[in-house]
Design a protein around this motif. Structure first.
Motif, PDB file in Angstrom:
ATOM      1  N   MET A  25      -2.968   0.105  -0.142  1.00 23.94           N
ATOM      2  CA  MET A  25      -2.429   1.359   0.089  1.00 23.94           C
ATOM      3  C   MET A  25      -0.801   0.562   0.196  1.00 23.94           C
ATOM      4  O   MET A  25      -0.627  -0.201   1.895  1.00 23.94           O
ATOM      5  CB  MET A  25      -2.308   2.231   1.076  1.00 23.94           C
ATOM      6  N   HIS A  26       1.004   0.619  -0.615  1.00 25.77           N
ATOM      7  CA  HIS A  26       1.263   0.942   0.262  1.00 25.77           C
ATOM      8  C   HIS A  26       2.433   1.704   0.268  1.00 25.77           C
ATOM      9  O   HIS A  26       2.543   2.257  -0.982  1.00 25.77           O
ATOM     10  CB  HIS A  26       2.199  -0.438  -0.283  1.00 25.77           C
ATOM     11  N   THR A  27       3.576   1.953   0.572  1.00 26.08           N
ATOM     12  CA  THR A  27       5.185   2.454   0.154  1.00 26.08           C
ATOM     13  C   THR A  27       6.175   1.378  -0.353  1.00 26.08           C
ATOM     14  O   THR A  27       6.108  -0.007  -0.077  1.00 26.08           O
ATOM     15  CB  THR A  27       5.226   3.408   1.656  1.00 26.08           C
ATOM     16  N   HIS A  28       7.690   1.561   0.202  1.00 29.20           N
ATOM     17  CA  HIS A  28       8.852   0.703  -0.281  1.00 29.20           C
ATOM     18  C   HIS A  28       9.888   1.618   0.241  1.00 29.20           C
ATOM     19  O   HIS A  28      10.100   1.920   1.094  1.00 29.20           O
ATOM     20  CB  HIS A  28       9.020   0.723  -1.964  1.00 29.20           C
ATOM     21  N   ALA A  29       9.854  -0.369   1.427  1.00 25.47           N
ATOM     22  CA  ALA A  29      11.744  -0.033   1.829  1.00 25.47           C
ATOM     23  C   ALA A  29      12.626   0.581   1.206  1.00 25.47           C
ATOM     24  O   ALA A  29      13.623   0.199   0.938  1.00 25.47           O
ATOM     25  CB  ALA A  29      11.859  -1.429   3.006  1.00 25.47           C
ATOM     26  N   GLY A  30      12.706   0.351  -0.387  1.00 25.89           N
ATOM     27  CA  GLY A  30      13.570   0.270  -1.174  1.00 25.89           C
ATOM     28  C   GLY A  30      12.805   1.132  -2.995  1.00 25.89           C
ATOM     29  O   GLY A  30      11.758   0.793  -2.991  1.00 25.89           O
ATOM     30  N   MET A  31      13.941   0.219  -3.271  1.00 26.17           N
ATOM     31  CA  MET A  31      13.438   0.965  -5.084  1.00 26.17           C
ATOM     32  C   MET A  31      12.034  -0.839  -5.409  1.00 26.17           C
ATOM     33  O   MET A  31      12.289  -1.040  -5.429  1.00 26.17           O
ATOM     34  CB  MET A  31      14.016   0.688  -6.233  1.00 26.17           C
ATOM     35  N   GLU A  32      11.382  -0.042  -6.074  1.00 29.56           N
ATOM     36  CA  GLU A  32      10.301  -0.733  -6.900  1.00 29.56           C
ATOM     37  C   GLU A  32      10.826  -0.083  -8.272  1.00 29.56           C
ATOM     38  O   GLU A  32      10.089   0.544  -8.680  1.00 29.56           O
ATOM     39  CB  GLU A  32       9.289  -0.821  -6.252  1.00 29.56           C
ATOM     40  N   LEU A  33      10.572  -1.694  -9.856  1.00 29.26           N
ATOM     41  CA  LEU A  33      10.178  -0.819 -11.086  1.00 29.26           C
ATOM     42  C   LEU A  33       8.904  -1.756 -11.132  1.00 29.26           C
ATOM     43  O   LEU A  33       8.209  -3.044 -10.751  1.00 29.26           O
ATOM     44  CB  LEU A  33      11.327  -1.342 -11.800  1.00 29.26           C
ATOM     45  N   THR A  34       8.532  -0.853 -12.049  1.00 26.58           N
ATOM     46  CA  THR A  34       7.263  -2.200 -12.193  1.00 26.58           C
ATOM     47  C   THR A  34       6.814  -1.124 -14.263  1.00 26.58           C
ATOM     48  O   THR A  34       7.028   0.113 -14.586  1.00 26.58           O
ATOM     49  CB  THR A  34       6.216  -1.595 -12.265  1.00 26.58           C
ATOM     50  N   GLN A  35       6.372  -2.295 -14.271  1.00 27.57           N
ATOM     51  CA  GLN A  35       6.641  -2.112 -16.320  1.00 27.57           C
ATOM     52  C   GLN A  35       5.448  -2.146 -16.510  1.00 27.57           C
ATOM     53  O   GLN A  35       4.781  -3.551 -16.245  1.00 27.57           O
ATOM     54  CB  GLN A  35       7.526  -3.109 -17.244  1.00 27.57           C
ATOM     55  N   VAL A  36       4.427  -1.805 -16.628  1.00 27.98           N
ATOM     56  CA  VAL A  36       3.548  -2.295 -17.995  1.00 27.98           C
ATOM     57  C   VAL A  36       3.374  -3.416 -18.648  1.00 27.98           C
ATOM     58  O   VAL A  36       3.419  -2.451 -20.282  1.00 27.98           O
ATOM     59  CB  VAL A  36       2.283  -1.034 -18.200  1.00 27.98           C
TER      60      VAL A  36
END
Length: 216
Positions: free
Chosen positions: A143-154
């Motif tokens: 489990m996590h969150t982000h201090a900035g932007m996270e982009l994910t491409q499957v």
């Protein structure tokens, strides 16, 4: 069927040539596999071209022509720059995005049972936090969150993070407002390309330690 796409600001940045580094690689990787976003990108490029026509002419540097001709005469890229040439092995039937053609990556590294990762180096921004994640069927990240932007491409397979189901070709953008725990479906492993604009904030101590070691 692709259901999740980049926001307009990412595509606009790509159309204008302003979106580089990790975010540019992630967005370009999605556009390759998504006819809908390729059409959106073409529309934005046309709009940008129309705006350029209204701008006042600008003087070129004295060596502009020489640099242009040198680029035209440059030899074609070697086979080493083709997608997959300097990336870890992919499952049979999967191809790496062309957007990774100039990138290099480490071999797959173990981060937990059924979970591996590879650090990707983007030539235009070597410090960018870009990763390949290969997670086995039924496995889930901490489990996590982000201090900035996270982009994910499957790139391969499917996962669900408690909000939505993301399948091959889908794109996800998250920030500090999102707390999630991606879990790969039992039907098979999942490979994702990810860019982290800030640190990932993990809930557990072990996960935080692993994230720090990985540079996440």
């Amino acid at each position: 069927m692709i259901h999740h796409h980049p926001a307009d600001d990412l595509l606009l940045g790509l159309a204008a040539g302003d979106l580089t580094g990790g975010a540019g690689v992630l967005t370009a990787s999605h556009v390759e596999s998504c006819a809908f976003c390729r059409e959106r990108l073409r529309t934005l490029e046309v709009a940008a071209g129309m705006l350029l026509e209204d701008l006042s002419p600008a003087a070129l540097s004295a060596d502009a022509l020489a640099r242009t001709m040198a680029a035209i005469d440059a030899p074609p890229p070697s086979a080493a720059t083709t997608p997959g040439a300097r990336l870890p092995p992919a499952p049979e039937g999967m191809k790496w995005p062309r957007a990774l053609g100039d990138c290099t990556a480490t071999p797959w590294r173990w981060i937990g049972p059924g979970m591996r990762w590879s650090r990707v180096t983007v030539p235009s921004d070597p410090a960018a936090k870009v990763f390949l994640l290969r997670i086995g069927a039924g496995r889930k990240l901490a489990m996590h969150t982000h201090a900035g932007m996270e982009l994910t491409q499957v790139l391969y397979g499917r996962f669900h993070d408690g909000r939505e189901l993301f399948a091959e070709g889908d794109f996800d953008e998250t920030d500090s407002t999102v707390h999630h725990q991606p879990e790969v479906l039992a039907s098979g492993e999942c490979i994702c390309l990810a860019y982290v604009g800030g640190a990932m904030v993990f809930k557990g101590m072990l996960a935080r330690t692993l994230g720090a070691l990985m540079g996440m």
